[in-house]
Design an enzyme around this catalytic site. Sequence first.
Site, PDB file in Angstrom:
ATOM      1  N   ARG A  63     -53.601 -35.482   2.434  1.00  0.00           N
ATOM      2  CA  ARG A  63     -54.560 -34.386   2.234  1.00  0.00           C
ATOM      3  C   ARG A  63     -56.008 -34.859   2.289  1.00  0.00           C
ATOM      4  NH1 ARG A  63     -50.085 -33.095  -0.791  1.00  0.00           N
ATOM      5  NH2 ARG A  63     -50.886 -34.270  -2.556  1.00  0.00           N
ATOM      6  N   GLU A 100     -45.555 -45.322 -10.645  1.00  0.00           N
ATOM      7  CA  GLU A 100     -44.874 -45.206 -11.943  1.00  0.00           C
ATOM      8  C   GLU A 100     -43.537 -45.966 -11.896  1.00  0.00           C
ATOM      9  OE1 GLU A 100     -44.326 -41.164 -13.004  1.00  0.00           O
ATOM     10  OE2 GLU A 100     -43.605 -41.632 -15.022  1.00  0.00           O
TER      11      GLU A 100
HETATM   12  P1  AMP Z   1     -52.875 -41.394  -7.853  1.00  0.00           P
HETATM   13  O1  AMP Z   1     -52.653 -42.640  -7.040  1.00  0.00           O
HETATM   14  O2  AMP Z   1     -52.010 -41.310  -9.075  1.00  0.00           O
HETATM   15  O3  AMP Z   1     -54.352 -41.190  -8.186  1.00  0.00           O
HETATM   16  O4  AMP Z   1     -52.394 -40.170  -6.966  1.00  0.00           O
HETATM   17  C1  AMP Z   1     -53.224 -39.664  -6.017  1.00  0.00           C
HETATM   18  C2  AMP Z   1     -52.496 -39.082  -4.827  1.00  0.00           C
HETATM   19  O5  AMP Z   1     -51.324 -38.357  -5.196  1.00  0.00           O
HETATM   20  C3  AMP Z   1     -53.416 -38.114  -4.123  1.00  0.00           C
HETATM   21  O6  AMP Z   1     -53.356 -38.427  -2.742  1.00  0.00           O
HETATM   22  C4  AMP Z   1     -52.881 -36.742  -4.446  1.00  0.00           C
HETATM   23  O7  AMP Z   1     -52.816 -35.977  -3.279  1.00  0.00           O
HETATM   24  C5  AMP Z   1     -51.485 -36.954  -5.031  1.00  0.00           C
HETATM   25  N1  AMP Z   1     -51.292 -36.348  -6.373  1.00  0.00           N
HETATM   26  C6  AMP Z   1     -51.074 -37.023  -7.523  1.00  0.00           C
HETATM   27  N2  AMP Z   1     -50.892 -36.195  -8.565  1.00  0.00           N
HETATM   28  C7  AMP Z   1     -51.022 -34.950  -8.069  1.00  0.00           C
HETATM   29  C8  AMP Z   1     -50.968 -33.620  -8.656  1.00  0.00           C
HETATM   30  N3  AMP Z   1     -50.737 -33.437  -9.956  1.00  0.00           N
HETATM   31  N4  AMP Z   1     -51.171 -32.556  -7.843  1.00  0.00           N
HETATM   32  C9  AMP Z   1     -51.416 -32.742  -6.525  1.00  0.00           C
HETATM   33  N5  AMP Z   1     -51.472 -33.951  -5.915  1.00  0.00           N
HETATM   34  C10 AMP Z   1     -51.274 -35.049  -6.670  1.00  0.00           C
END
Ligand code: AMP
Length: 175
Positions: A63, A100
């Site tokens: 995205r 995770e």
């Molecule tokens: P992180 O590495 O945990 O910061 O996750 C970021 C990536 O996961 C981004 O590319 C987001 O598109 C997706 N993502 C993680 N959590 C969510 C959520 N609650 N809603 C939508 N997209 C998420």
Amino acid sequence: MTETLSLLSAAVRDVHDFPKPGILFKDITPILSDGHLFRLAVDCFVDANAGKKIDKIVGIDARGFLFGAAAAYRMGVGFIPIRKKGKLPFETEAVTYSLEYGQSVVEMHVDAIRPGEQVVLIDDLLATGGTAAAAACLIAKLGGTLLEAQFLIELEFLAGRKALGPVPTRSFLKY
Ligand code: AMP
């Protein structure tokens, strides 16, 4: 909150228990499907970068491509995709990071950024920051200077900014 941010925030759709139980997924497709809202969202990024000397926008799979590529087009600068392992056809640099459960790998073409180029990183959402931190690491490996990491949405309770350490971080909609 400005009118623009209120409109965008109202359009984000909360989907419970996706992609797995306990996760509240922030669905940005209602923003994408509305021409006015999509333009407002892209303009948040474009306006945030006004007056900066930027060589490339780097977008995170998948995205981050939507907002990053549109902003790069408006700004008249190049767009660089960071992709999940095995998707890029040419020689790549890779960074492995922890999820995770288990690990993931992100990749960028070795010639995507020239040493000294100034880049901005864009994704739709900052959660734990693991993906963005890995992206920042890739940019550093290629010798790029990361001016700022920018997100349409930030889940502040997950403290993703901490994972990004000293990288300046900006988000427009905070939850
Ligand atoms: P992180 O590495 O945990 O910061 O996750 C970021 C990536 O996961 C981004 O590319 C987001 O598109 C997706 N993502 C993680 N959590 C969510 C959520 N609650 N809603 C939508 N997209 C998420």
